[in-house]
Scaffold this motif. Structure first.
Motif, mmCIF file in Angstrom:
data_model
loop_
_atom_site.group_PDB
_atom_site.id
_atom_site.type_symbol
_atom_site.label_atom_id
_atom_site.label_comp_id
_atom_site.label_asym_id
_atom_site.label_seq_id
_atom_site.Cartn_x
_atom_site.Cartn_y
_atom_site.Cartn_z
ATOM 1 N N GLU A 187 -15.188 -1.730 1.342
ATOM 2 C CA GLU A 187 -14.283 -2.362 2.037
ATOM 3 C C GLU A 187 -13.176 -2.680 1.113
ATOM 4 O O GLU A 187 -13.505 -3.405 -0.254
ATOM 5 N N PRO A 188 -11.919 -2.692 1.150
ATOM 6 C CA PRO A 188 -10.879 -3.200 0.308
ATOM 7 C C PRO A 188 -11.032 -4.621 -0.332
ATOM 8 O O PRO A 188 -10.828 -5.098 -1.415
ATOM 9 N N GLU A 189 -11.699 -5.520 0.560
ATOM 10 C CA GLU A 189 -11.809 -6.959 0.337
ATOM 11 C C GLU A 189 -12.745 -6.967 -0.529
ATOM 12 O O GLU A 189 -12.629 -7.791 -1.473
ATOM 13 N N GLU A 192 -11.415 -5.897 -4.130
ATOM 14 C CA GLU A 192 -10.174 -6.963 -4.490
ATOM 15 C C GLU A 192 -11.042 -8.234 -5.016
ATOM 16 O O GLU A 192 -10.654 -8.627 -6.095
ATOM 17 N N ARG A 250 -6.152 7.417 8.213
ATOM 18 C CA ARG A 250 -6.924 6.104 7.678
ATOM 19 C C ARG A 250 -7.466 6.174 6.484
ATOM 20 O O ARG A 250 -7.544 5.048 5.656
ATOM 21 N N ALA A 253 -4.013 4.848 4.574
ATOM 22 C CA ALA A 253 -4.189 3.357 4.789
ATOM 23 C C ALA A 253 -5.203 2.887 3.760
ATOM 24 O O ALA A 253 -4.959 1.772 3.430
ATOM 25 N N HIS A 254 -6.103 3.428 3.344
ATOM 26 C CA HIS A 254 -7.264 2.738 2.637
ATOM 27 C C HIS A 254 -6.732 2.746 1.225
ATOM 28 O O HIS A 254 -6.819 1.835 0.335
ATOM 29 N N ASP A 256 -3.851 2.960 0.172
ATOM 30 C CA ASP A 256 -2.367 2.052 0.076
ATOM 31 C C ASP A 256 -3.117 0.410 0.168
ATOM 32 O O ASP A 256 -2.314 -0.380 -0.701
ATOM 33 N N SER A 257 -4.038 0.151 0.754
ATOM 34 C CA SER A 257 -4.518 -1.297 0.893
ATOM 35 C C SER A 257 -5.080 -1.629 -0.399
ATOM 36 O O SER A 257 -4.778 -2.859 -1.013
ATOM 37 N N ASN A 260 -2.243 -1.958 -2.975
ATOM 38 C CA ASN A 260 -1.507 -3.260 -2.850
ATOM 39 C C ASN A 260 -2.154 -4.407 -3.402
ATOM 40 O O ASN A 260 -1.635 -5.251 -3.781
ATOM 41 N N ARG A 261 -3.684 -4.385 -3.093
ATOM 42 C CA ARG A 261 -4.349 -5.615 -3.405
ATOM 43 C C ARG A 261 -4.649 -5.773 -5.014
ATOM 44 O O ARG A 261 -4.450 -6.852 -5.582
#
Length: 288
Positions: A187-189, A192, A250, A253-254, A256-257, A260-261
């Motif tokens: 998960e990007p979170e 991050e 998808r 998008a992952h 990029d997420s 960006n983070r």
């Protein structure tokens, strides 16, 4: 997996210096933001009682009739921390595009040129924790030993990005560059949070994300059984044009997420496709 050391001999052409600042104690080629004794002129300041009079710029005094002290930037060495993901998902791709082999060769190339510039590296693998596998020599013999160890690596389980990177951040004692090599399949979170822990500890962070061509385009059509190498879960699906397009969207998008983070935290992010020619991929990482 077998990594051959021949590619190290070709890395001499990458002689661009790391333009990173550090506050490490040992003197070297990198410049520190802390002003002190050194070789690189920084600025002037007015003389104060107790200052070393040998630092007074007498030519400037002749013009201004005021005493000014020359200040210099200390020249310091840079410690580069190289962290390679050994989770099960890194065991993917064919001989020319294997994710772990590609990530490892990029990390070894980084270590090679770091040592060539008289800087220190720390070479680590990580999954549920970060394990340092070098012995602190930062030389060619060390690199050859690392290749032997990495060829014996077991790729299994899931990478705990937040807990492992946060724990490693506590071990960093000077301003450093931390380069993380991973496919970032989490998960990007979570990713991050791990990068944030490193950035809070006064480290410059570069995340190198490796993506195999087969991940971009699985190249399958029809009734397919997909298996998750990290959880052993399987899912049967009819993989057709619309579903394939959704999958690629998808994935993009992952990517990029995550990018960006990382950049929002002040770090850098590089996407490397493992099927590319090695030196092109390496240049995109080293010159970042």
């Amino acid at each position: 997996m077998t990594i051959e050391p021949d590619f190290l001999d070709e890395l001499g052409r990458f002689s661009a210096a790391l333009n990173r600042q550090t506050t490490s104690i040992r003197q070297g080629d990198q410049r520190s933001p802390r002003v002190g004794d050194g070789l690189t002129f920084s600025d002037y300041r007015r003389y104060s009682p107790g200052d070393d009079t040998r630092r007074i710029d007498w030519k400037l005094f002749a013009r201004t009739e005021e005493y000014f002290i020359k200040q210099y930037e200390e020249e310091r060495s840079l410690t580069v921390h190289l962290l390679v993901d050994t989770s099960a998902s890194m065991d993917y791709g064919d001989a020319s595009s294997h994710k772990f082999e590609s990530a490892t060769k990029l990390a070894l190339g980084f270590a090679y040129l770091t040592a060539a510039e008289n800087n220190d590296f720390r070479f680590c693998t990580f999954r549920d924790r970060v394990d340092r596998i070098d012995t602190g020599q930062s030389n060619r013999g060390e690199l050859l030993s690392l290749i032997d160890q990495l060829n014996e690596s077991t790729l299994a389980g899931q990478a705990a990005f937040e807990s492992s990177l946060a724990a490693y951040a506590e071990r960093i004692r000077s301003r450093s560059l931390v380069v993380v090599f991973s496919d970032c399949l989490t998960e990007p979170e979570e990713l991050e949070a791990g990068i944030a822990a490193l950035a809070r500890n006064d480290a410059d962070v570069l995340l190198v994300r490796v993506v195999a061509p087969e991940e971009r385009d699985p190249g399958v059509v029809g009734d397919v059984l997909f298996a998750d190498p990290e959880s052993d879960e399987t899912r049967r699906s009819y993989f057709s044009g619309s579903l394939a397009e959704t999958y690629r969207s998808r994935l993009d998008a992952h990517v990029d997420s995550v990018s960006n983070r990382v950049t929002a935290l002040g770090g850098d992010h590089v996407l490397v496709e493992t099927g590319e020619e090695y030196f092109d991929s390496f240049a995109s990482v080293w010159l970042q």
